[in-house]
Design a protein around this motif. Structure first.
Motif, mmCIF file in Angstrom:
data_model
loop_
_atom_site.group_PDB
_atom_site.id
_atom_site.type_symbol
_atom_site.label_atom_id
_atom_site.label_comp_id
_atom_site.label_asym_id
_atom_site.label_seq_id
_atom_site.Cartn_x
_atom_site.Cartn_y
_atom_site.Cartn_z
ATOM 1 N N SER A 452 0.848 -1.193 0.000
ATOM 2 C CA SER A 452 0.000 0.000 0.000
ATOM 3 C C SER A 452 0.885 1.245 0.000
ATOM 4 N N ASP A 453 0.230 2.416 -0.105
ATOM 5 C CA ASP A 453 0.953 3.684 -0.132
ATOM 6 C C ASP A 453 0.518 4.520 1.067
ATOM 7 N N ASP A 454 1.518 5.097 1.765
ATOM 8 C CA ASP A 454 1.219 5.927 2.936
ATOM 9 C C ASP A 454 2.028 7.210 2.846
ATOM 10 N N ASN A 455 1.342 8.283 2.352
ATOM 11 C CA ASN A 455 2.006 9.577 2.216
ATOM 12 C C ASN A 455 3.304 9.484 1.398
ATOM 13 N N LYS A 457 5.104 6.930 0.801
ATOM 14 C CA LYS A 457 5.950 5.805 1.192
ATOM 15 C C LYS A 457 5.274 4.492 0.783
ATOM 16 N N VAL A 459 4.386 0.859 1.674
ATOM 17 C CA VAL A 459 4.226 0.077 2.901
ATOM 18 C C VAL A 459 3.909 -1.369 2.503
ATOM 19 N N GLU A 476 8.409 -0.201 5.594
ATOM 20 C CA GLU A 476 8.137 0.865 4.637
ATOM 21 C C GLU A 476 9.453 1.363 4.046
#
Length: 564
Positions: A452-455, A457, A459, A476
């Motif tokens: 997944s994508d977190d800001n 980054k 993950v 991450e």
């Protein structure tokens, strides 16, 4: 035991040629000669079981397809099968309009008559008579002097002319061979040949063939070239004569002798496709023709499907084509040597977009002969990294980094040393996967993951079985690779990472190659992953590489002290 003193038993069997201003050494072959196939006559009488009608017909069709315009089909006055075969070709209209069938006959009246009976109704035909004029044959076989040998030839020439006149519907060419020409005094050979061409009224409009054979090869090729050039310069009615050469291979020099003879003035070459014939064989026509082809000269013969030609010749003659035969052999385009393989692999990298063929160790493009590149490089215990890398690239589109080439070649060599045999591309690929891919199911084993994508980054959440115990990890990073390494929390750095598309089967897969180094040890290992999805193949590559480091003992201490 040693060989006996040759000076006490053997002597030179040829006449030295006084040709101080010889021209042939400065000449080049720049056009094809007239080719005459002797496969159905000389080649046929040199096999364990002569060809039957069906085999002869299949061979004839092959020779026509290759492009021979002169084909010697047999000795119909001496063989009922040859007589029947000649009639079959004529009566069933199997002879193309631009092809001359040729038959051989001894210089004897009743045999000549029978020969013309076999050819009745032919559109085009060559009648080939012969007798020997050499001192050995005059004294020990024929019991005649020079005049007697000449009389035999002249009488046969007269009879040929007489019988040909009875079949005006046929376009005739007459051919005379002074058998054992190379062991005959040149003045004698010229005198007999001139007498024959006078009887046949040779002219620019009425060509006759003088075939000057190395019936037994008794000299080096340069001497034969001198003999041919001397005849080329000195025979009468040269404008009406086609000089033909028929080289046997007793000294192993038939190809060289024929090529030098062309340079010396010969217009025509007789031989068998792959060098079959009495004793050591007639000259190898395919080799001469493809020698020309490799120098940019059109040979006027078609060997673009050489495998089919080989199959036909082997089936009809019962004789195998040698695996090291020039151009035709199974192994002739094959390199086992590591240095050769490396040079060929590098050559192909430059050759792809070049028009002129210029390859290390490959004088001709195998594809021109209907061969593919699969057999160019084969691997055994003598091979190196270049050959292994080439096979993987050619068969699976896998380009290995140089460092993994070096390591993997040692693994392959260990296998070939133990087996003592060649290893195929399929076996190399299987060994590669067992070495670098299958280890993903060792100490560490990936069960599933979610990316997944977190800001900004990446993950990743992983379910990893570590020594059989499933753990849930999270990491991450800037991309999937750094996120996976962050999740594992192992003291390793990425030295090299590459992605490839693997073509192995119906659908392409993603190949990930990675090299990881354990911090503070200087030790590294390679791993690979193969999957439809590149992220999955990357995870598999990392896990496989970690497992290899564990197997090698580099991560022993780490796995006991690091809380994953």
């Amino acid at each position: 035991m040693m060989l006996a003193d040759p000076s006490k038993k053997y002597r030179r069997m040829y006449q030295r040629v006084d040709l101080a201003d010889r021209q042939w050494p400065n000449n080049e072959i720049n056009k094809a000669p007239i080719w005459m196939s002797t496969d159905l006559r000389d080649g046929n009488q040199a096999i364990f079981e002569p060809m039957n009608l069906e085999q002869k017909f299949k061979m004839f069709q092959m020779l026509v397809k290759i492009g021979f315009k002169h084909i010697e089909i047999g000795f119909p006055s001496a063989s009922q099968i040859d007589f029947d075969f000649t009639r079959k070709l004529i009566e069933e209209n199997h002879i193309p309009d631009d092809v001359y069938i040729e038959v051989l006959v001894q210089a004897r009246d009743h045999l000549i008559e029978r020969t013309f009976e076999s050819l009745a109704g032919a559109k085009r035909a060559i009648v080939h008579i012969y007798n020997s004029n050499s001192p050995t044959f005059r004294q020990k076989v024929l019991n005649v002097d020079v005049a007697g040998a000449k009389a035999l030839a002249m009488n046969a020439a007269e009879r040929v002319k007489h019988y040909a006149a009875q079949y005006p519907e046929t376009e005739w060419i007459f051919q005379y061979s002074p058998e054992c020409f190379t062991a005959t005094e040149l003045e004698v050979a010229k005198d007999v040949c001139d007498a024959v061409t006078e009887i046949w009224e040779a002219s620019a409009e009425n060509k006759v063939i003088l075939n000057l054979p190395a019936t037994v090869e008794v000299s080096s090729p340069n001497v034969y070239a001198d003999q041919i050039e001397w005849m080329h310069r000195n025979i009468a009615r040269r404008e009406g004569v086609i000089i033909s050469v028929h080289c046997h291979n007793d000294r192993g020099c038939g190809i060289a002798a024929s090529e030098l003879a062309i340079m010396a003035g010969a217009d025509r070459v007789e031989g068998c496709v792959f060098g079959n014939g009495e004793r050591t064989g007639n000259v190898d026509v395919a080799a001469i023709a493809l020698n020309m082809y490799s120098q940019g000269v059109a040979p006027e013969l078609d060997f673009s499907n050489i495998n089919e030609i080989i199959a036909t010749v082997e089936e009809c003659t019962g004789l195998p084509v040698h695996p090291r035969h020039p151009y035709a052999g199974d192994l002739v385009f094959t390199a086992f040597s590591g240095s050769h393989q490396d040079a060929i692999k590098k050559g192909f990298e430059f050759q792809k977009n070049q028009e002129i063929w210029d390859m290390p160790y490959l004088p001709i493009d195998p594809k021109d002969l209907g061969r593919d590149y699969d057999a160019v490089i084969r691997v055994n215990s003598q091979s190196g990294k270049g050959g292994i890398a080439y096979l993987l690239e050619a068969n699976y589109n896998v380009v290995l980094p140089r460092r993994i080439q070096i390591e993997f070649s040692q693994i392959v060599q260990q296998v070939t040393d133990e087996q003592g045999t060649e290893i195929t591309a399929q076996e190399i690929w299987k060994l590669f996967k067992s070495t670098y891919v299958a280890v993903k199911d060792g100490f560490y084993s990936s069960k599933n993951y979610r990316l997944s994508d977190d800001n900004g980054k990446q993950v990743i959440e992983l379910d990893i079985a570590i020594n059989g115990e499933v753990q849930h990890l999270r990491g991450e990073g800037n991309g999937p690779i750094s996120a996976i390494l962050d999740a594992l929390q192992l003291p390793i750095d990425v030295l090299n990472y590459e992605e490839r598309s693997v073509s192995s089967g119906a659908s392409a897969k993603a190949l990930a190659l990675i090299e990881l180094q354990v911090k503070g040890t200087g030790r590294s290992a390679f791993g690979a992953g193969v999957h439809d999805n590149i992220v999955t193949s990357s995870i598999e590559a990392i896990i496989a590489c970690v497992n290899r480091l564990v197997e090698q003992g580099v991560l022993d201490q780490v796995r006991r002290t690091v809380d994953v």
